[in-house]
Design an enzyme around this catalytic site. Structure first.
Site, PDB file in Angstrom:
ATOM      1  N   GLU A 189       0.855  -1.196   0.000  1.00 28.69           N
ATOM      2  CA  GLU A 189       0.000   0.000   0.000  1.00 28.69           C
ATOM      3  C   GLU A 189       0.887   1.240   0.000  1.00 28.69           C
ATOM      4  OE1 GLU A 189      -2.789   0.337   3.317  1.00 28.69           O
ATOM      5  OE2 GLU A 189      -2.898   2.504   3.027  1.00 28.69           O
ATOM      6  N   THR A 246      -4.422   5.994   1.717  1.00 29.83           N
ATOM      7  CA  THR A 246      -4.704   7.388   2.060  1.00 29.83           C
ATOM      8  C   THR A 246      -5.487   8.070   0.938  1.00 29.83           C
ATOM      9  OG1 THR A 246      -2.589   7.356   3.261  1.00 29.83           O
ATOM     10  CG2 THR A 246      -3.748   9.434   3.231  1.00 29.83           C
ATOM     11  N   ARG A 279       0.730  10.313   0.781  1.00 25.72           N
ATOM     12  CA  ARG A 279       1.011  11.259   1.872  1.00 25.72           C
ATOM     13  C   ARG A 279       2.200  12.151   1.571  1.00 25.72           C
ATOM     14  NH1 ARG A 279       0.165   7.196   7.093  1.00 25.72           N
ATOM     15  NH2 ARG A 279      -1.731   6.321   6.221  1.00 25.72           N
ATOM     16  N   LYS A 311     -11.276  -1.329   5.887  1.00 23.53           N
ATOM     17  CA  LYS A 311     -10.107  -1.119   6.740  1.00 23.53           C
ATOM     18  C   LYS A 311     -10.639  -0.685   8.103  1.00 23.53           C
ATOM     19  CE  LYS A 311      -6.386   2.361   6.995  1.00 23.53           C
ATOM     20  NZ  LYS A 311      -5.044   2.563   6.427  1.00 23.53           N
TER      21      LYS A 311
HETATM   22  C1  3PG Z   1      -2.369   3.515   8.163  1.00 25.08           C
HETATM   23  O1  3PG Z   1      -2.615   4.432   7.423  1.00 25.08           O
HETATM   24  O2  3PG Z   1      -2.849   2.403   7.978  1.00 25.08           O
HETATM   25  C2  3PG Z   1      -1.558   3.766   9.374  1.00 25.08           C
HETATM   26  O3  3PG Z   1      -0.842   4.937   9.288  1.00 25.08           O
HETATM   27  C3  3PG Z   1      -0.675   2.631   9.702  1.00 25.08           C
HETATM   28  O4  3PG Z   1      -0.578   2.662  11.063  1.00 25.08           O
HETATM   29  P1  3PG Z   1       0.762   2.279  11.819  1.00 25.08           P
HETATM   30  O5  3PG Z   1       1.796   3.300  11.391  1.00 25.08           O
HETATM   31  O6  3PG Z   1       0.418   2.362  13.270  1.00 25.08           O
HETATM   32  O7  3PG Z   1       1.151   0.893  11.376  1.00 25.08           O
END
Ligand code: 3PG
Length: 216
Positions: free
Chosen positions: A47, A75, A51, A135
């Site tokens: 993924e 995102t 960002r 998700k």
């Molecule tokens: C996401 O967008 O899924 C999160 O930023 C991932 O979360 P983590 O950095 O706690 O793994």
């Protein structure tokens, strides 16, 4: 493509993944070596989050140069991001949330897509738009496995990819939940390792995760 086919494709991708690294790529030149490092460790579903300014080109480079990787875009915040993901040739899209506008655009698109939910009402909006693979974000911060189990009661047919606060220590517990199809997280690709080009370290961590974690 029918909505059912789109959902099936997403289920197949998520099930094949076990772990989906959530990638934040600052420098375009890191994209291909990072994808190769993950694939070498057995992690193929990636993924790439929208960002950073480099994100879209990074995803494009991975898609072009690392054919073993199954690259999705994360995102996704609005219909424009969704269209961008589709145009890049991403295999799937993931959002941290589920606004009415985004759900409408995703329902009209043939890109396999997982909206983000943290509450029953958000999940009901996703279901109403035709999305039953979601998700769960931010997973640990929103009540963790206890919250997920509580949601499984009224929503037995929903499948979930939890992300947020998941790492080496708790990934196996999440994957043991019957409604979890895969887990996501940034722990396989620490920013410092990407910055220093520690590709062998990322491969080793990926291989360790894939060896120790049972598929959902
Ligand atoms: C996401 O967008 O899924 C999160 O930023 C991932 O979360 P983590 O950095 O706690 O793994």
């Amino acid at each position: 493509m029918t909505a059912a086919t789109r959902q099936e494709q997403l289920a197949t991708i998520f099930k094949s993944a076990t772990v989906i690294p959530v990638l934040t790529i600052e420098r375009l030149e890191d994209a291909v070596p990072l994808a190769r490092a993950l694939v070498a460790g057995g992690v193929r579903v990636l993924e790439v989050t929208l960002r950073t300014p480099a994100a879209a080109d990074a995803a494009k480079a991975m898609i072009a140069e690392v054919p073993e990787a199954i690259v999705g875009i994360g995102t996704i915040l609005n219909a424009d991001d969704l269209a961008r993901a589709r145009a890049l040739g991403a295999k799937f899209g993931i959002s941290p949330g589920a606004t009415p506008g985004l759900l409408k655009a995703a329902a009209a698109s043939d890109l396999p897509f997982a909206p983000g939910i943290a509450t029953a009402s958000e999940l009901m909006q996703a279901l109403a738009a035709g999305f039953n693979i979601v998700k769960f974000f931010p997973a640990e911060q929103s009540g963790g496995i206890k919250a997920l189990r509580a949601l499984a009661g009224p929503f037995p047919n929903v499948r979930v990819c939890p992300t947020g606060g998941i790492g080496e220590a708790n990934a196996a517990s999440w994957l043991a939940e019957p409604n979890v199809v895969a887990v996501g997280g940034s722990w396989l690709c620490p920013p410092a390792d990407i910055r220093s080009g520690n590709w062998p370290g990322i491969t080793a961590m990926s291989a360790r995760a894939m060896k120790s974690l049972k598929p959902a």
